[in-house]
Design a protein around this motif. Sequence first.
Motif, mmCIF file in Angstrom:
data_model
loop_
_atom_site.group_PDB
_atom_site.id
_atom_site.type_symbol
_atom_site.label_atom_id
_atom_site.label_comp_id
_atom_site.label_asym_id
_atom_site.label_seq_id
_atom_site.Cartn_x
_atom_site.Cartn_y
_atom_site.Cartn_z
ATOM 1 N N GLN A 151 0.813 -1.205 0.000
ATOM 2 C CA GLN A 151 0.000 0.000 0.000
ATOM 3 C C GLN A 151 0.852 1.263 0.000
ATOM 4 O OE1 GLN A 151 -2.310 -1.103 3.453
ATOM 5 N NE2 GLN A 151 -4.098 -1.630 2.205
ATOM 6 N N VAL A 152 1.925 1.265 0.774
ATOM 7 C CA VAL A 152 2.801 2.437 0.810
ATOM 8 C C VAL A 152 3.423 2.678 -0.558
ATOM 9 C CG1 VAL A 152 4.964 3.349 1.745
ATOM 10 C CG2 VAL A 152 3.276 2.312 3.277
ATOM 11 N N ALA A 153 3.968 1.628 -1.167
ATOM 12 C CA ALA A 153 4.609 1.767 -2.484
ATOM 13 C C ALA A 153 3.605 2.233 -3.528
ATOM 14 C CB ALA A 153 5.234 0.443 -2.901
ATOM 15 N N LEU A 154 2.395 1.704 -3.466
ATOM 16 C CA LEU A 154 1.369 2.078 -4.436
ATOM 17 C C LEU A 154 0.910 3.517 -4.240
ATOM 18 C CD1 LEU A 154 -0.654 1.409 -6.672
ATOM 19 C CD2 LEU A 154 -2.190 0.526 -4.893
ATOM 20 N N LEU A 155 0.682 3.930 -2.998
ATOM 21 C CA LEU A 155 0.226 5.291 -2.735
ATOM 22 C C LEU A 155 1.256 6.317 -3.186
ATOM 23 C CD1 LEU A 155 -1.379 4.793 0.784
ATOM 24 C CD2 LEU A 155 -2.590 5.226 -1.360
ATOM 25 N N TRP A 156 2.540 5.962 -3.025
ATOM 26 C CA TRP A 156 3.594 6.883 -3.464
ATOM 27 C C TRP A 156 3.473 7.145 -4.965
ATOM 28 C CZ3 TRP A 156 7.533 6.842 -7.012
ATOM 29 C CH2 TRP A 156 8.502 7.852 -6.886
ATOM 30 N N VAL A 157 3.215 6.107 -5.742
ATOM 31 C CA VAL A 157 3.082 6.266 -7.197
ATOM 32 C C VAL A 157 1.745 6.896 -7.559
ATOM 33 C CG1 VAL A 157 2.982 5.070 -9.425
ATOM 34 C CG2 VAL A 157 4.587 4.305 -7.679
ATOM 35 N N ARG A 158 0.672 6.369 -6.980
ATOM 36 C CA ARG A 158 -0.676 6.836 -7.357
ATOM 37 C C ARG A 158 -0.837 8.343 -7.240
ATOM 38 N NH1 ARG A 158 -5.490 5.761 -3.321
ATOM 39 N NH2 ARG A 158 -4.595 7.717 -2.538
ATOM 40 N N ASP A 159 -0.244 8.921 -6.188
ATOM 41 C CA ASP A 159 -0.432 10.343 -5.917
ATOM 42 C C ASP A 159 0.779 11.195 -6.286
ATOM 43 O OD1 ASP A 159 -2.995 9.775 -4.964
ATOM 44 O OD2 ASP A 159 -2.248 9.359 -2.961
ATOM 45 N N ALA A 160 1.724 10.617 -7.016
ATOM 46 C CA ALA A 160 2.876 11.399 -7.485
ATOM 47 C C ALA A 160 2.420 12.373 -8.566
ATOM 48 C CB ALA A 160 3.956 10.466 -8.040
ATOM 49 N N PRO A 161 3.055 13.542 -8.657
ATOM 50 C CA PRO A 161 2.656 14.528 -9.672
ATOM 51 C C PRO A 161 2.693 13.940 -11.081
ATOM 52 C CG PRO A 161 4.187 15.495 -8.097
ATOM 53 C CD PRO A 161 4.155 14.023 -7.806
ATOM 54 N N GLY A 162 1.637 14.170 -11.834
ATOM 55 C CA GLY A 162 1.583 13.741 -13.224
ATOM 56 C C GLY A 162 0.997 12.368 -13.459
ATOM 57 N N VAL A 163 0.817 11.587 -12.411
ATOM 58 C CA VAL A 163 0.319 10.215 -12.577
ATOM 59 C C VAL A 163 -1.205 10.216 -12.707
ATOM 60 C CG1 VAL A 163 0.015 7.980 -11.428
ATOM 61 C CG2 VAL A 163 2.247 9.111 -11.414
ATOM 62 N N THR A 164 -1.695 9.455 -13.697
ATOM 63 C CA THR A 164 -3.137 9.286 -13.869
ATOM 64 C C THR A 164 -3.622 8.029 -13.161
ATOM 65 O OG1 THR A 164 -3.001 10.342 -16.050
ATOM 66 C CG2 THR A 164 -5.019 9.127 -15.538
ATOM 67 N N ALA A 165 -3.016 6.882 -13.497
ATOM 68 C CA ALA A 165 -3.452 5.622 -12.891
ATOM 69 C C ALA A 165 -2.361 4.575 -13.008
ATOM 70 C CB ALA A 165 -4.728 5.112 -13.564
ATOM 71 N N PRO A 166 -1.807 4.097 -11.873
ATOM 72 C CA PRO A 166 -0.862 2.981 -11.921
ATOM 73 C C PRO A 166 -1.586 1.715 -12.374
ATOM 74 C CG PRO A 166 -0.833 4.095 -9.774
ATOM 75 C CD PRO A 166 -2.038 4.586 -10.504
ATOM 76 N N LEU A 167 -0.860 0.850 -13.094
ATOM 77 C CA LEU A 167 -1.423 -0.401 -13.593
ATOM 78 C C LEU A 167 -0.971 -1.545 -12.698
ATOM 79 C CD1 LEU A 167 -0.711 0.250 -17.370
ATOM 80 C CD2 LEU A 167 -2.838 0.700 -16.103
ATOM 81 N N LEU A 168 -1.925 -2.234 -12.097
ATOM 82 C CA LEU A 168 -1.632 -3.293 -11.132
ATOM 83 C C LEU A 168 -1.674 -4.661 -11.800
ATOM 84 C CD1 LEU A 168 -3.850 -1.882 -8.284
ATOM 85 C CD2 LEU A 168 -1.348 -1.900 -8.320
ATOM 86 N N GLY A 169 -0.602 -5.433 -11.625
ATOM 87 C CA GLY A 169 -0.516 -6.746 -12.243
ATOM 88 C C GLY A 169 -0.769 -7.881 -11.278
ATOM 89 N N ALA A 170 -1.748 -7.756 -10.406
ATOM 90 C CA ALA A 170 -2.056 -8.816 -9.441
ATOM 91 C C ALA A 170 -2.467 -10.086 -10.167
ATOM 92 C CB ALA A 170 -3.178 -8.365 -8.510
ATOM 93 N N ARG A 171 -2.159 -11.230 -9.544
ATOM 94 C CA ARG A 171 -2.507 -12.517 -10.153
ATOM 95 C C ARG A 171 -3.752 -13.142 -9.557
ATOM 96 N NH1 ARG A 171 2.713 -16.084 -9.888
ATOM 97 N NH2 ARG A 171 3.048 -14.947 -7.926
ATOM 98 N N THR A 172 -4.173 -12.658 -8.389
ATOM 99 C CA THR A 172 -5.395 -13.156 -7.753
ATOM 100 C C THR A 172 -6.124 -11.993 -7.105
ATOM 101 O OG1 THR A 172 -4.380 -13.556 -5.589
ATOM 102 C CG2 THR A 172 -4.240 -15.355 -7.210
ATOM 103 N N ALA A 173 -7.400 -12.218 -6.809
ATOM 104 C CA ALA A 173 -8.175 -11.188 -6.131
ATOM 105 C C ALA A 173 -7.615 -10.905 -4.743
ATOM 106 C CB ALA A 173 -9.642 -11.626 -6.039
ATOM 107 N N ALA A 174 -7.052 -11.921 -4.097
ATOM 108 C CA ALA A 174 -6.463 -11.724 -2.770
ATOM 109 C C ALA A 174 -5.262 -10.794 -2.842
ATOM 110 C CB ALA A 174 -6.060 -13.068 -2.170
#
Length: 324
Positions: A264-287
């Motif tokens: 969550q920390v790593a994702l939030l850093w990218v998601r809310d970085a200046p210029g970012v629209t939407a990070p693309l998540l490559g999860a393999r399962t719903a969990a």
Amino acid sequence: MEQRRVGDSGLRVSRLGLGTMTWGRDVSAEDARGLLDAFCTAGGTLVDTAAAYAAGEAERMIGRLIGDVVRREDLVIATKAGFVIRDGSRIVDTSRRALLRDLEGSLRRLGTDHVDLWQVHAWGPAPLEETLSALDYAVQSGRARYVGLSNFVGWQTAQAATWQRAVPGRAAIASAQTEYSLLARRAEVEVLPAIRALGLGFFPWSPLGRGVLTGKYRQALPRGSRGASAHFGWFVEPYLETRSRAVVEAVAKAAAGLDLTPLQVALLWVRDAPGVTAPLLGARTAAQLAPALEAEEQRLPAEIATALDDVSGGAMAARRSPSS
């Protein structure tokens, strides 16, 4: 889930995207159904795929789920063209013929008459004006609503976007996509400045540092992980080196203090970085996807984001600029 505008275009997407690079290989049909259902239930709309993913099987899987798990009109489908298999090897072919052939194949596999965002998968050997003419045709013919770029460096992004703006009637470049995370900040040097200057949306892939920033590789190489697989080990290995460890430990420390997971920390850093629209998540399962979706209401404190900037490569100029 919050929706964001893609640059200066009229396209809007969820601020997280669902990546499908491993669908059809590491992600089964059952897991794909669970992923798409969980993502859409949380308000996600952007699904990113490519003609090259599992030789088209990822697109087929999405096509089979449309109308069952989710309505077509509730999805923003982004796909890519330009990687082809020839004589058993994957090559880049950005000729007009190859791109349009990929597009027709994508539409057939997805079971739709148009995609919302069609992207050139990589800079290729064909003349740029020929490549871009395929994007014009796709939009003019109604096969694509918007067009974008993937894995272009800064000057390539600027050249393509400027070419499209030079003559009225050409399809404007709406977005760019490249790797970006706490372990891969090269995009800040040229790509992100170009994106901001040109008013493009930005979709970072591998926002979790190819999975390394989740912390699962801190002690060993887990069996069944992407890093331990024969076909993706090469993809993860560069971020298992000593230089990455300090960043991973800093993320883990921040997570413990904030009562979040390292993911969550790593994702939030990218998601809310200046210029970012939407990070693309490559999860393999719903969990695996669940912690990312659960962080929707979270935001990193400014001092934590800045501290992570410092430990991962230095101050982020755009974060400190009043105009960012």
